[in-house]
Design a protein around this motif. Structure first.
Motif, PDB file in Angstrom:
ATOM      1  N   PRO A   5      21.396 -22.181 -16.641  1.00 16.46           N
ATOM      2  CA  PRO A   5      22.272 -22.018 -15.463  1.00 16.46           C
ATOM      3  C   PRO A   5      22.222 -20.584 -14.936  1.00 16.46           C
ATOM      4  N   LYS A   6      22.207 -20.471 -13.618  1.00 17.50           N
ATOM      5  CA  LYS A   6      22.206 -19.160 -12.947  1.00 17.50           C
ATOM      6  C   LYS A   6      23.469 -19.039 -12.099  1.00 17.50           C
ATOM      7  N   ASP A   7      24.108 -17.884 -12.197  1.00 17.84           N
ATOM      8  CA  ASP A   7      25.235 -17.585 -11.309  1.00 17.84           C
ATOM      9  C   ASP A   7      24.683 -16.991 -10.024  1.00 17.84           C
ATOM     10  N   VAL A   8      24.936 -17.653  -8.912  1.00 22.02           N
ATOM     11  CA  VAL A   8      24.388 -17.253  -7.616  1.00 22.02           C
ATOM     12  C   VAL A   8      25.514 -17.240  -6.588  1.00 22.02           C
ATOM     13  N   THR A   9      25.412 -16.304  -5.640  1.00 16.99           N
ATOM     14  CA  THR A   9      26.359 -16.253  -4.519  1.00 16.99           C
ATOM     15  C   THR A   9      25.653 -16.723  -3.257  1.00 16.99           C
ATOM     16  N   ILE A  10      26.200 -17.755  -2.643  1.00 12.39           N
ATOM     17  CA  ILE A  10      25.664 -18.263  -1.375  1.00 12.39           C
ATOM     18  C   ILE A  10      26.667 -17.923  -0.283  1.00 12.39           C
ATOM     19  N   THR A  11      26.201 -17.235   0.746  1.00  9.18           N
ATOM     20  CA  THR A  11      27.060 -16.916   1.890  1.00  9.18           C
ATOM     21  C   THR A  11      26.556 -17.703   3.084  1.00  9.18           C
ATOM     22  N   VAL A  12      27.416 -18.590   3.580  1.00  7.92           N
ATOM     23  CA  VAL A  12      27.056 -19.443   4.709  1.00  7.92           C
ATOM     24  C   VAL A  12      27.986 -19.129   5.870  1.00  7.92           C
ATOM     25  N   PRO A  54      15.890 -19.763  -7.945  1.00 12.08           N
ATOM     26  CA  PRO A  54      17.122 -18.970  -7.988  1.00 12.08           C
ATOM     27  C   PRO A  54      17.093 -17.976  -9.142  1.00 12.08           C
ATOM     28  N   VAL A  55      17.655 -16.793  -8.923  1.00 10.65           N
ATOM     29  CA  VAL A  55      17.675 -15.719  -9.916  1.00 10.65           C
ATOM     30  C   VAL A  55      19.121 -15.383 -10.248  1.00 10.65           C
ATOM     31  N   GLU A  56      19.365 -15.084 -11.503  1.00 11.99           N
ATOM     32  CA  GLU A  56      20.713 -14.731 -11.939  1.00 11.99           C
ATOM     33  C   GLU A  56      21.258 -13.564 -11.091  1.00 11.99           C
ATOM     34  N   GLY A  57      22.477 -13.772 -10.553  1.00 15.19           N
ATOM     35  CA  GLY A  57      23.122 -12.735  -9.760  1.00 15.19           C
ATOM     36  C   GLY A  57      22.610 -12.623  -8.332  1.00 15.19           C
ATOM     37  N   GLU A  58      21.752 -13.541  -7.912  1.00 14.99           N
ATOM     38  CA  GLU A  58      21.138 -13.439  -6.594  1.00 14.99           C
ATOM     39  C   GLU A  58      22.157 -13.673  -5.475  1.00 14.99           C
ATOM     40  N   GLN A  59      21.968 -12.949  -4.370  1.00 19.76           N
ATOM     41  CA  GLN A  59      22.770 -13.126  -3.168  1.00 19.76           C
ATOM     42  C   GLN A  59      21.896 -13.845  -2.139  1.00 19.76           C
ATOM     43  N   ILE A  60      22.299 -15.040  -1.766  1.00 17.73           N
ATOM     44  CA  ILE A  60      21.536 -15.831  -0.810  1.00 17.73           C
ATOM     45  C   ILE A  60      22.354 -15.935   0.470  1.00 17.73           C
ATOM     46  N   LEU A  61      21.760 -15.468   1.573  1.00 18.53           N
ATOM     47  CA  LEU A  61      22.450 -15.460   2.867  1.00 18.53           C
ATOM     48  C   LEU A  61      21.862 -16.549   3.762  1.00 18.53           C
ATOM     49  N   VAL A  62      22.734 -17.451   4.183  1.00 17.36           N
ATOM     50  CA  VAL A  62      22.346 -18.507   5.123  1.00 17.36           C
ATOM     51  C   VAL A  62      23.027 -18.208   6.455  1.00 17.36           C
ATOM     52  N   LYS A 100      26.996 -22.158  -9.770  1.00 14.16           N
ATOM     53  CA  LYS A 100      26.047 -22.192 -10.882  1.00 14.16           C
ATOM     54  C   LYS A 100      25.004 -23.241 -10.561  1.00 14.16           C
ATOM     55  N   THR A 101      23.790 -22.987 -10.968  1.00 16.06           N
ATOM     56  CA  THR A 101      22.734 -23.941 -10.653  1.00 16.06           C
ATOM     57  C   THR A 101      21.637 -23.893 -11.694  1.00 16.06           C
ATOM     58  N   THR A 102      21.015 -25.042 -11.879  1.00 15.71           N
ATOM     59  CA  THR A 102      19.796 -25.121 -12.685  1.00 15.71           C
ATOM     60  C   THR A 102      18.646 -25.674 -11.830  1.00 15.71           C
ATOM     61  N   GLN A 103      18.824 -25.628 -10.511  1.00 16.28           N
ATOM     62  CA  GLN A 103      17.793 -26.143  -9.613  1.00 16.28           C
ATOM     63  C   GLN A 103      16.532 -25.288  -9.711  1.00 16.28           C
ATOM     64  N   ALA A 104      15.385 -25.937  -9.453  1.00 17.76           N
ATOM     65  CA  ALA A 104      14.106 -25.232  -9.554  1.00 17.76           C
ATOM     66  C   ALA A 104      13.843 -24.340  -8.348  1.00 17.76           C
ATOM     67  N   THR A 105      14.407 -24.685  -7.189  1.00 16.79           N
ATOM     68  CA  THR A 105      14.152 -23.915  -5.969  1.00 16.79           C
ATOM     69  C   THR A 105      15.450 -23.662  -5.231  1.00 16.79           C
ATOM     70  N   ILE A 143      10.757 -22.237 -20.447  1.00 17.38           N
ATOM     71  CA  ILE A 143      12.152 -21.888 -20.197  1.00 17.38           C
ATOM     72  C   ILE A 143      12.206 -20.889 -19.054  1.00 17.38           C
ATOM     73  N   ASP A 144      12.761 -21.320 -17.907  1.00 18.63           N
ATOM     74  CA  ASP A 144      12.854 -20.465 -16.715  1.00 18.63           C
ATOM     75  C   ASP A 144      11.497 -19.847 -16.374  1.00 18.63           C
ATOM     76  N   GLY A 145      10.437 -20.667 -16.522  1.00 17.83           N
ATOM     77  CA  GLY A 145       9.107 -20.220 -16.148  1.00 17.83           C
ATOM     78  C   GLY A 145       8.310 -19.582 -17.272  1.00 17.83           C
ATOM     79  N   THR A 146       8.943 -19.320 -18.408  1.00 22.41           N
ATOM     80  CA  THR A 146       8.244 -18.701 -19.545  1.00 22.41           C
ATOM     81  C   THR A 146       7.962 -19.761 -20.595  1.00 22.41           C
ATOM     82  N   SER A 147       6.701 -19.851 -21.040  1.00 22.60           N
ATOM     83  CA  SER A 147       6.302 -20.902 -21.989  1.00 22.60           C
ATOM     84  C   SER A 147       6.270 -20.354 -23.415  1.00 22.60           C
ATOM     85  N   ARG A 148       6.631 -21.231 -24.353  1.00 28.66           N
ATOM     86  CA  ARG A 148       6.564 -20.871 -25.784  1.00 28.66           C
ATOM     87  C   ARG A 148       6.454 -22.165 -26.593  1.00 28.66           C
ATOM     88  N   ASP A 149       5.850 -22.079 -27.778  1.00 25.50           N
ATOM     89  CA  ASP A 149       5.769 -23.202 -28.724  1.00 25.50           C
ATOM     90  C   ASP A 149       6.718 -22.930 -29.872  1.00 25.50           C
TER      91      ASP A 149
END
Length: 400
Positions: free
Chosen positions: A141-148, A187-195, A156-161, A92-98
């Motif tokens: 799902p992660k809430d992300v801000t993309i500035t283009v 992608p990280v929750e609350g991340e600001q991505i600048l394009v 919102k995204t569940t993408q791996a990259t 789950i989001d990179g963390t493994s558990r059984d």
């Protein structure tokens, strides 16, 4: 066999058969099994829930859930519920558990674990879970801000990259565009991505061309004074630049070519070099020298000068006839005065122009008649051969 005996035997057998059926009926039970949500009816003579399930081919494992309890007695018409355990290898989001679940499908299992349908799952939610372990990768799902190009948007995204996120929202990257985080990062929750859009172009600009300055020195103009004889005028040129834009704003440029469209006009100026203090000192020194020269010259009479000239002529092999011509010539020019001068700058008995030429025959050329006469005779013989030749030229032209 007698009839009566036969009837007795038949009666005994019939009673046994009837009694056995009654006893079997009392032991057999009809039980409803609900196993992993699927219902079936069985007949069993088992006395317990565990026995009933075993008679149907189900063995209760440690992670199974059964109701009623496995050791409870079973009765006719009873319903037994069995939910068999499934092992999930979750990342789950990179963390493994059984984790063990009893849900029969992926969708039920994820809902049981509290994950909404908006979460990404690597296995179809419609799939029924096998009893063998199942590996599932989850991304919440992660809430992300993309500035283009300066325009922000909340997504919102569940993408791996990050690359997948940009592709999800149809954000294509140019070959020189810049992204504030690595495209391969998650992608990280609350991340600001600048394009930032990086483009190039060509622009032209008109720039001034400075004029040059040509300076000459003027000894008649006092030091510190400047006289402009021709005003300077700047020209113009067209410069072609290669430019780099970042989100539409120029952040870098380099000149590629320059064409002069209007040539500049140089400024011409005269710079004063005369030092008034030095001029005054020089004038005083000149006046003093002139006074000294005059004092010396006063001791030299035209007669004594003529006597010197006659001797120097004789030394050159010339007689009285040449001396007579010389007397006439220099009487007209200077009156045989050693300090004779005029406005042209001519000086001395032979009226050398300028007088400083006579320095070739002595530094005392200003006051010594012999020095002046030697220079004069040298000039005459070099140009006219004899004094009479020079006098003849002077007679016809007024100068020699």
């Amino acid at each position: 066999m007698r009839r009566g005996m036969k009837l007795g035997i038949y009666g005994a057998v019939l009673v046994g058969l009837v009694g056995g059926c009654v006893a079997w009926t009392a032991v057999d039970k009809t039980v409803t099994l609900k196993v992993d949500g699927q219902t079936r009816k069985i007949h069993t003579v088992a006395d317990t829930v565990d026995g009933a399930l075993a008679s149907a081919g189900y063995k209760i494992a440690s992670h199974d859930v059964v109701a009623p309890d496995a050791n409870d007695s079973i009765s006719n018409g009873q319903t037994v519920i069995l939910k068999r355990g499934r092992l999930l290898h979750l990342t789950i989001d990179g963390t493994s558990r059984d984790i063990w679940v009893t849900a029969p499908t992926v969708a039920d299992a994820l809902a049981e674990l509290g994950y909404s349908s908006s979460s990404f799952a690597s296995v179809s939610r419609d799939k029924r879970l096998p009893l063998d372990p199942t590996t599932i990768t989850m991304r919440t799902p992660k809430d992300v801000t993309i500035t283009v190009a300066g325009q922000p948007m909340q997504v919102k995204t569940t993408q791996a990259t990050v690359a997948g996120l940009l592709s999800q929202y149809d954000i294509a990257l140019g070959p020189q565009d810049q992204v504030s985080v690595p495209l391969t990062s998650a992608p990280v929750e609350g991340e600001q991505i600048l394009v930032q859009r990086v483009t190039t172009g060509v622009i032209k600009s008109t720039v001034p061309v400075p004029f040059g300055v040509t300076s000459t020195k003027d000894s008649t103009l006092a030091q510190g004074n400047l006289k402009i004889t021709q005003a300077g005028k700047p020209g113009t040129a067209t410069v072609t630049y290669s430019v780099v834009y970042l989100d539409g704003v120029i952040v870098g440029r380099s000149a590629q070519s320059k064409t002069v469209t209007s040539a500049p006009v140089d400024q011409v100026q005269v710079v004063g070099t005369r030092n008034p203090a030095a001029d005054a000192a020089a004038a005083a020194a000149a006046a003093e020298a002139a006074a000294a020269d005059a004092a010396v010259a006063a001791t030299v009479t035209p007669g004594s000068a003529k006597a010197i000239a006659q001797k120097l002529l004789a030394a050159r092999g010339m007689g009285d006839d040449q001396f007579a011509c010389l007397v006439k010539l220099w009487s007209r020019e200077s009156g045989w005065r050693v300090n004779a001068s005029n406005s042209s700058g001519a000086y001395g008995i032979p009226q050398a122009l300028p007088g400083s030429k006579m320095a070739a025959f002595g530094s005392d050329w200003r006051t010594n008649p012999a020095t002046q006469i030697q220079w004069g005779l040298s000039y005459i013989t070099g140009r006219y051969d004899t004094p009479c030749g020079a006098w003849g030229h002077s007679q016809s032209t007024g100068w020699y």
